[in-house]
Enzyme design. Structure first.
Site, mmCIF file in Angstrom:
data_model
loop_
_atom_site.group_PDB
_atom_site.id
_atom_site.type_symbol
_atom_site.label_atom_id
_atom_site.label_comp_id
_atom_site.label_asym_id
_atom_site.label_seq_id
_atom_site.Cartn_x
_atom_site.Cartn_y
_atom_site.Cartn_z
ATOM 1 N N MET A 1 -1.225 8.126 13.154
ATOM 2 C CA MET A 1 -2.388 8.630 12.556
ATOM 3 C C MET A 1 -3.247 9.978 13.119
ATOM 4 O O MET A 1 -4.462 9.999 13.062
ATOM 5 C CB MET A 1 -3.425 7.406 12.273
ATOM 6 C CG MET A 1 -2.960 6.336 11.421
ATOM 7 S SD MET A 1 -4.054 4.825 11.209
ATOM 8 C CE MET A 1 -3.545 4.020 12.967
ATOM 9 N N LYS B 1 -4.906 3.271 -0.961
ATOM 10 C CA LYS B 1 -5.789 4.184 -1.271
ATOM 11 C C LYS B 1 -5.630 4.759 -2.871
ATOM 12 O O LYS B 1 -4.296 4.946 -3.317
ATOM 13 C CB LYS B 1 -5.626 5.479 -0.258
ATOM 14 C CG LYS B 1 -6.381 5.105 0.646
ATOM 15 C CD LYS B 1 -6.695 6.640 1.557
ATOM 16 C CE LYS B 1 -7.768 6.259 2.747
ATOM 17 N NZ LYS B 1 -7.334 6.944 3.831
ATOM 18 N N ASP C 1 0.945 -1.286 -0.090
ATOM 19 C CA ASP C 1 0.036 -0.063 0.156
ATOM 20 C C ASP C 1 0.867 1.216 0.110
ATOM 21 O O ASP C 1 2.076 1.036 -0.155
ATOM 22 C CB ASP C 1 -1.008 -0.159 1.080
ATOM 23 C CG ASP C 1 -0.176 -0.461 2.397
ATOM 24 O OD1 ASP C 1 0.653 0.276 2.741
ATOM 25 O OD2 ASP C 1 -0.777 -1.257 3.097
HETATM 26 N N1 SAH Z 1 2.293 -0.425 11.161
HETATM 27 C C1 SAH Z 1 2.864 0.906 11.173
HETATM 28 C C2 SAH Z 1 1.721 1.912 11.451
HETATM 29 C C3 SAH Z 1 0.677 2.210 10.456
HETATM 30 S S1 SAH Z 1 -0.405 3.229 10.756
HETATM 31 C C4 SAH Z 1 4.020 0.964 11.899
HETATM 32 O O1 SAH Z 1 4.251 -0.013 12.923
HETATM 33 O O2 SAH Z 1 4.562 2.250 12.102
HETATM 34 C C5 SAH Z 1 -0.161 4.626 9.892
HETATM 35 C C6 SAH Z 1 0.629 5.717 10.540
HETATM 36 O O3 SAH Z 1 1.867 5.342 11.109
HETATM 37 C C7 SAH Z 1 0.674 6.995 10.095
HETATM 38 O O4 SAH Z 1 -0.283 7.573 9.941
HETATM 39 C C8 SAH Z 1 1.818 7.602 10.807
HETATM 40 O O5 SAH Z 1 1.199 8.248 11.978
HETATM 41 C C9 SAH Z 1 2.871 6.524 11.130
HETATM 42 N N2 SAH Z 1 3.822 6.448 10.239
HETATM 43 C C10 SAH Z 1 4.034 5.252 9.305
HETATM 44 N N3 SAH Z 1 5.241 5.635 8.903
HETATM 45 C C11 SAH Z 1 5.703 6.581 9.214
HETATM 46 C C12 SAH Z 1 6.935 7.652 8.794
HETATM 47 N N4 SAH Z 1 7.792 7.207 7.885
HETATM 48 N N5 SAH Z 1 6.987 8.837 9.308
HETATM 49 C C13 SAH Z 1 6.114 9.449 10.101
HETATM 50 N N6 SAH Z 1 5.161 8.521 10.437
HETATM 51 C C14 SAH Z 1 4.821 7.364 10.059
#
Ligand code: SAH
Length: 467
Positions: A387, A274, A252
């Site tokens: 998020m 999306k 995704d």
């Molecule tokens: N499974 C993922 C989270 C998925 S939810 C994990 O463990 O990181 C998606 C959210 O993760 C985004 O809205 C943001 O808040 C955060 N996120 C993921 N990658 C990011 C990045 N490179 N920089 C900042 N926030 C990030």
């Protein structure tokens, strides 16, 4: 070729090491591990050697070196600090026709010792013929990091099936295909993750099927892989290995090109994030797709940003797989909180600032944040919000209206760990305005707590990125 590369079977054979220092200790250690009947000849031993001698119960002799000492040996090593002693050993061995190696003296060596990567019974030896030890060491380091420790277990396991496989599949080409399936498939993966019983059961099944229908079977499987927050260097070895053997990949929008480029070139790619119209493929549809592809016998790679079990809906995906009897594995990844914190120079805990950190989602459900404010507004605690960009205003307001200090330091990390990472720091009061002014976009992570002030001292990634 200047040398003949061979692996010598020295089990129970006599060998001699002359010398009492660390060089002698290293040789003695190798020879003992290879099962030699070894004698170390030296008046004194340093601690290294004494440890090896004691560990393996090696014979120790402290007298003079004579022809009797080399007699009956298959190989001898000179590692003495006394050059005359080494020379004497060399001439005695040469006279008796025994292979000799004198440390650091190429002219006095019948053979040289390679650098080794030991995944016994798998053994890789590397030599530059004595020309460039540095290059040899570099290559060794490369192999050490790219060849999983568990390959030894794989080799041993495969070895224990050798005769049975030979008996069951007489055709050589088919046997090769069988081994390819075994080494690149679920059997090996179960072994790598320490599940010997499952590996054995799968292997027996594979062998049974192969004997019946000619080895065409390949059980499909789903790899739910956490890729970390974006920097491809934060992938685990295991993630990379599975990425390179997958037949099809579902990904995704959190998965950047840097990571996608590491997926096997001829794997089919399916985007399930999306679309332009903001509709993502529904979770049930993704799960159905995973099941269907696995049932077709494919190795299906489901890439997840960060860690699959941290706001990644990984739990839901594998529940459906489990219900449908599809094999799967979950590979953890560096979650955004850890990646962003490290690359932004904001420790999540710190003796002077925070005893713990709490991770929550700022995703609104039916217009409601549904956060337990009392648990968030605690002294000496860091709050990390995933998020939360869209609801940043509601979040900071919520903190303030529940009694948090308006000067509480807070940060937003955009595109954490990636090229172009931006970090906005401020307070609960100023963060929304600053973040809006900087036009911060998703993915972004919010960090609240006094640890944010440490960034001034500790940031190392993209130092000039402060907006
Ligand atoms: N499974 C993922 C989270 C998925 S939810 C994990 O463990 O990181 C998606 C959210 O993760 C985004 O809205 C943001 O808040 C955060 N996120 C993921 N990658 C990011 C990045 N490179 N920089 C900042 N926030 C990030």
């Amino acid at each position: 070729m200047d040398h003949l590369p061979i692996f010598l079977n020295v089990k129970g054979q006599r060998a001699l090491v002359v010398g009492g220092g660390t060089l002698a200790a290293r040789k003695a250690d190798l020879l003992a591990r290879a099962g030699c009947d070894l004698t170390v000849l030296t008046p004194e031993m340093n601690d290294d050697l004494a440890r090896v001698v004691a560990e393996f119960g090696i014979n120790h002799k402290s007298g003079d070196l004579s022809a009797d000492d080399v007699h009956g040996c298959v190989i001898v090593f000179g590692a003495s600090a006394d050059p005359d002693m080494n020379l004497k050993l060399h001439s005695l061995a040469t006279a008796a026709g025994i292979l000799v190696n004198i440390s650091d003296t190429t002219d006095l060596c019948d053979f040289i010792m390679p650098a080794i990567v030991d995944r016994s019974p798998l053994l890789i030896s590397i030599s530059s013929g004595g020309t460039t030890p540095l290059l040899t060491r570099m290559l060794k380091a490369r192999f050490e990091t790219t060849i999983p420790a568990a390959y030894g277990r794989l080799a041993e396991f495969a070895g224990s099936y050798r005769d049975r496989v030979k008996g069951a599949i007489s055709n050589m080409a088919r046997r090769r295909r069988f081994w390819e399936t075994m080494i690149a498939g679920p059997v090996a993966e179960h072994l790598f993750s320490g599940q010997e019983d499952e590996a054995t059961a799968l292997m027996d099944k594979l062998l049974e099927d192969a004997a019946v229908d000619g080895g065409e079977v390949a059980a499909g499987e789903v790899y739910l892989v956490g890729t970390g927050p974006g920097d491809p260097d934060l992938l685990t070895f295991r993630a990379l290995r599975l990425m390179q053997q997958a037949d099809v990949v579902l990904y995704d929008r959190l998965i950047g090109d840097g990571i996608l480029n590491l997926v096997r070139r001829d794997a089919s790619r399916i985007y399930v994030g999306k679309m332009k119209n903001d509709h993502s493929v529904p979770q049930e549809e993704i799960s159905e797709m995973l099941i269907r592809l696995a049932r077709e016998g494919k190795r299906v790679l489901r890439l997840k940003g960060g860690d699959p079990f941290v706001f990644g809906r990984g739990g839901e995906e594998i529940a459906t797989l489990a219900e449908n009897g599809v094999n799967f594995q979950v590979i953890p990844g560096v979650t955004a909180a850890n990646g962003c914190a490290a690359y932004a120079g904001i420790p999540l805990t710190h003796r002077d600032h925070a005893q713990g950190y709490i991770v929550v989602t700022g995703h609104e459900k039916d217009g409601d944040l549904n956060l337990n404010w009392d648990s968030l507004i605690q002294p000496r605690q860091t709050v990390v919000i995933y998020m939360g960009l869209t609801s940043l205003g509601t979040i900071t307001e919520g903190f303030l209206s529940h009694g948090a200090d308006r000067e509480t330091p807070a940060a937003v990390v955009e595109n954490g760990t990636r090229v172009g990472q931006r970090v906005i720091t401020g307070t609960l009061e100023s963060l929304l305005e600053k973040s809006t002014a900087a036009a911060i976009e998703s993915p972004a992570l919010i960090i609240i707590g006094s640890v944010v002030t440490l960034r001034d001292k500790l940031a190392w990634f993209e130092r000039g990125d402060e907006a």
